[in-house]
Design an enzyme around this catalytic site. Structure first.
Site, PDB file in Angstrom:
ATOM      1  N   HIS A  60      13.912   7.395 -21.921  1.00 34.11           N
ATOM      2  CA  HIS A  60      13.554   7.741 -20.547  1.00 34.11           C
ATOM      3  C   HIS A  60      13.786   9.120 -19.926  1.00 34.11           C
ATOM      4  CE1 HIS A  60      13.700   3.172 -19.770  1.00 34.11           C
ATOM      5  NE2 HIS A  60      14.565   3.445 -20.768  1.00 34.11           N
ATOM      6  N   ARG A  62      12.401  10.040 -16.939  1.00 34.75           N
ATOM      7  CA  ARG A  62      12.542  10.148 -15.816  1.00 34.75           C
ATOM      8  C   ARG A  62      11.882  10.916 -14.856  1.00 34.75           C
ATOM      9  NH1 ARG A  62      15.655   5.644 -16.283  1.00 34.75           N
ATOM     10  NH2 ARG A  62      17.842   6.004 -16.948  1.00 34.75           N
ATOM     11  N   HIS A 230      15.330  -2.974 -28.119  1.00 37.67           N
ATOM     12  CA  HIS A 230      16.885  -3.201 -28.269  1.00 37.67           C
ATOM     13  C   HIS A 230      17.319  -4.366 -28.534  1.00 37.67           C
ATOM     14  CE1 HIS A 230      15.931  -4.126 -24.225  1.00 37.67           C
ATOM     15  NE2 HIS A 230      15.758  -3.110 -23.650  1.00 37.67           N
ATOM     16  N   ASP A 303      16.989   4.406 -26.696  1.00 42.23           N
ATOM     17  CA  ASP A 303      16.977   3.894 -25.542  1.00 42.23           C
ATOM     18  C   ASP A 303      17.703   4.855 -24.469  1.00 42.23           C
ATOM     19  OD1 ASP A 303      16.527   2.598 -22.994  1.00 42.23           O
ATOM     20  OD2 ASP A 303      17.821   0.826 -23.858  1.00 42.23           O
ATOM     21  N   HIS A 307      21.687   9.213 -16.609  1.00 39.14           N
ATOM     22  CA  HIS A 307      22.095   9.283 -15.276  1.00 39.14           C
ATOM     23  C   HIS A 307      23.219  10.046 -15.151  1.00 39.14           C
ATOM     24  CE1 HIS A 307      20.276   5.142 -14.650  1.00 39.14           C
ATOM     25  NE2 HIS A 307      20.656   4.855 -15.859  1.00 39.14           N
TER      26      HIS A 307
END
Lengths: 423, 333
Positions: A60, A62, A230, A303, A307
């Site tokens: 990701h 983002r 996953h 994965d 954050h």
């Protein structure tokens, strides 16, 4: 201008070779692999493994929408630092990548800012709303490498069936996040002793397992290739194994945290050990390892889910799910799969390169063939290092492995013959 | 008692029973009677100056009358200044983080923070990062340590009185905990406290409200009330939230009452000496019949009285012991 990478142990999963050789790079491409090669420039790879640049089919970045967590630029630097030269980015951005224009935007941003190859996945349903399937032909033409609603499953079996049929027609891989969200609703960590002890609502393993089974069976109905993302539970691995045995077109991945950690890592309410699916129990860790050993699991994916420190520094229930993984994946694989003798170094390289490249049909990745772009990682499989909170190239540092001492360190990452990381 | 080595309280915070040793639990229980005596003084002057000049902040993110009142009284009887921050007026609605709110409270030189929070682990993350003494007044489904301490104190006092032995501990005591174990922080803290003190526990709940893996905490479990009550010395009924029915965990409150209520009928399975406890507030005639709640076996109001004394003991130990003082000095420096 030529570059010779000499004295290294060259592992090429594409032709199953593994020997001390030199690699000669010319004009950004691999010119020759042999002995006694010399170039204008030299990288002495003595004691190191020379392998195709690593491939991660699940991360990701983002962008657009959540640039404070990561951007295509920072994510690609994290990837390069971890030895990766090709990554597949997930579509759950804001807005989600559900039309050709947004695919083109990601590709444009990657061309301008990324130091490695970024292949966007696009949504399987419009707005990731699980209602109407996306224009997959258009998405593929614009450059999408796969379709996925990663982050969510598609609750309606009817919609998922049609999405799989359509993806099969367009010949684009379908990456499937398997989760019965009615069963997992409110859950924060694996349902079991640890959750009970900590007073945290649990996610039962069955929430993942019933959907792995359903989604594979719908793919069989549709005649489509489905890739299970996953996999985290023992029964999940067994369901994939059984589906492969009966001939289903299924591939599957798991991530380093599922073969390195159990739910005990959440102790002390560590939000950096909170992800979805959650960390499971020792028997699941063992089953994931077995899945890699017997080929049930095709590749290691990270994965990578950044954050910010602020977002993670809150009450456990309020913290977002996800951890970063690009910069630790190789070392965790070497430390926890190769180190104890579960798999060979060659198998580890395959799982981190060709395995994922084949799932997503990424061109020229996972190989050191002559003429292919010089996407190469040089790593010292013996060097140890300690993961540090302030040591990440990623914008975020939400890793449960901070302060873990790991074995295996990237020395050089080359993408198209350019050195995009050295350390 | 004098013959034993003087133990000193060293922990900065009271976060959970799981973190306490048997010795630490006993130190709190042994400190409480002197404060019980303060509350029962014939003079009517129910106050000691042990926390004079200190600030105790009751910071409640969840509605609570009983626990908040008990803490406030405990602080006042120790002569502390008290301040209450309720969820509705707190900064959480303004988007301020828990850390920032506490940093602001600490900037006003608070000494003890009593935190009630809906999220498991909230006091843990604060205690690790801040210098003030944190008392967990209930975090999500996780722990409610002061409730468990007042409960085991009440069990010990009752047992000692029943058996005429002022030295008796809880070793071998049989406790049945009945009700919504899954969502209960009271149950979890009591399991830890009772296990550490040598009691044996049987949990009794509908299958939908018995959490997974709970047997690894060293307890027995059953879904049959008569089995749980069969040899119980203590019957501890938990509060049943009415919303469990709407969430699909119970077919009806009616059937819960039929199968799990502690009342005159079900008490026939229990030994005559068994006492009945409840953390309050009671749903009358739901988990406990009125007859039993108000009956001679009930020690529910003694729990409330003891609660103030136990909380006084905890605040005194945290704020006035050596370890705690060091923490306060580091805050000042």
């Amino acid at each position: 201008m030529t570059l010779a990478i000499i004295n290294g142990h060259v592992i090429n999963p594409a032709d199953n070779t593994s020997a001390q050789r030199d690699v000669l790079v010319a004009d950004g491409r691999i010119q020759e692999i042999g002995n006694g090669l010399r170039g204008d420039e030299t990288i002495d790879a003595a004691g190191c493994v020379v392998a195709p640049g690593l491939v991660d089919i699940h991360c990701h970045f983002r962008e657009p929408g959540y640039e404070s967590k990561e951007t295509i630029a920072s994510g690609s630097r994290a990837a390069a630092k971890g030895g990766f030269t090709s990554v597949v980015t997930m579509a759950n951005t804001s807005p989600p990548i559900d039309n050709a224009g947004l695919v083109e935007l990601v590709i444009k941003r990657a061309r301008e800012e990324a130091c490695i190859r970024v292949y966007p996945a696009a949504c399987a349903t419009k707005g990731m709303q699980s209602e109407e399937i996306t224009e997959m032909a258009d998405l593929k033409e614009a450059g999408a490498i796969a379709v996925t609603d990663d982050g969510h499953d598609i609750p309606s079996s009817r919609v998922l069936r049609r999405a799989l049929e359509y993806a099969n027609m367009v010949d684009i891989p379908f990456l499937s996040h398997c989760e019965d969200e009615e069963l997992s609703e409110g859950g924060l960590i694996n349902e079991g002793y640890t959750a009970t002890l900590m007073g945290l609502p649990g996610v039962p393993k069955a929430a993942e397992e019933v959907r792995i089974d359903r989604n594979i069976r719908l793919a069989e109905l549709a005649g489509a290739h489905i890739h299970i993302q996953h996999v985290s539970t023992a029964a999940g691995v067994a369901i994939v194994r059984e589906a492969k045995r009966r001939g289903a077109r299924v591939t599957a991945e798991s991530a380093p945290h599922y073969f390195c950690l159990t739910d005990e890592a959440v102790s002390g309410f560590n939000t950096n050990a909170k992800m979805n699916p959650p960390l499971r129990e020792p028997e699941d860790v063992q089953a994931v390892v077995e899945g890699f050993k017997d080929g049930t699991l095709d590749c290691i994916a990270t994965d990578h889910a950044p954050h910010t420190f602020t977002e993670k520094g809150v009450e456990f229930a309020l913290a977002p799910f996800g951890i970063i993984g690009l910069e630790t994946s190789l070392a965790l694989t070497l430390t926890h799969l190769v180190g104890p003798g579960h798999i060979s170094l060659e198998e580890a390289v395959r799982l981190l390169t060709l395995g994922g490249a084949r799932v997503c049909n990424i061109p020229n990745a996972g190989t050191l063939a002559s003429g292919a772009p010089a996407d190469i990682v040089v790593f010292d499989p013996k060097a140890t290092w300690t993961v540090e909170k302030n040591g990440f190239a990623s914008k975020s540092s939400n890793s449960p492995f901070i302060s873990h001492t790991l074995q295996g360190r990237v020395r050089y990452t080359l993408c198209g013959g350019q050195t995009v990381y050295s350390g | 008692m004098e013959a034993m080595a003087p133990a000193v309280w060293v922990k900065k915070d009271l976060i959970g029973i799981r973190d306490l040793s048997r010795g630490e639990i006993e130190m709190i229980l042994d400190t409480a009677p002197q404060f019980l005596a303060v509350s029962k003084r014939a003079s009517g002057i129910k106050k000691v100056p042990l926390l004079q000049g200190r600030l105790v902040v009751n910071w409640f993110h969840e509605p609570s009358t009983r626990t908040r009142t008990s803490f406030e009284l405990a602080a006042k009887r120790l002569s502390a200044d008290t301040l209450s921050i309720a969820a509705s007026s707190s900064s959480s609605v303004k988007g301020e983080t828990l850390h920032d709110t506490l940093a602001n409270i600490e900037a006003m030189r608070a000494d003890i923070i009593v935190l009630r929070h809906g999220c498991a682990g909230a006091p843990h993350i604060l205690a690790a990062a801040h210098a003030s003494h944190i008392i967990n007044a209930g975090d999500g489904r996780h722990e409610h340590p002061t409730q468990a301490l007042l409960d085991v104190f009440t069990m010990r006092e009752t047992l000692r009185r029943q058996r005429g032995n002022p030295e008796l501990g809880l070793d071998g005591l049989k406790v049945a905990i009945i009700g919504d174990i899954e969502h209960s922080r009271v149950a979890r803290s009591n399991i830890h406290a009772l296990t550490k003190l040598g009691a044996s526990i049987t949990l009794c709940a509908p299958a939908t409200l018995l959490p997974r893996g709970v047997e690894r905490l060293g307890v027995a479990q059953t879904t049959r009330l008569c089995e749980a009550l069969a040899d119980a010395d203590v019957i501890y009924a938990l509060r049943m939230q009415l919303e469990r029915q709407s969430r699909g965990l119970l077919p009806s409150i009616r059937e819960y009452v039929k199968l799990f209520r502690v009342d005159r009928d079900s008490l026939r399975y229990a030994p005559d000496h068994a006492i009945v406890m409840h953390p309050g507030p009671i749903n009358r005639d739901l988990e406990l019949s009125t007859e039993v709640a108000d009956g001679t076996r009930s020690v529910i109001l003694q729990q409330v009285t003891n609660g103030v004394a136990v909380r006084m003991a905890i605040m005194h130990l945290l704020a006035n012991s050596g370890g705690a003082r060091r923490a306060r000095e580091s805050q000042a420096s």
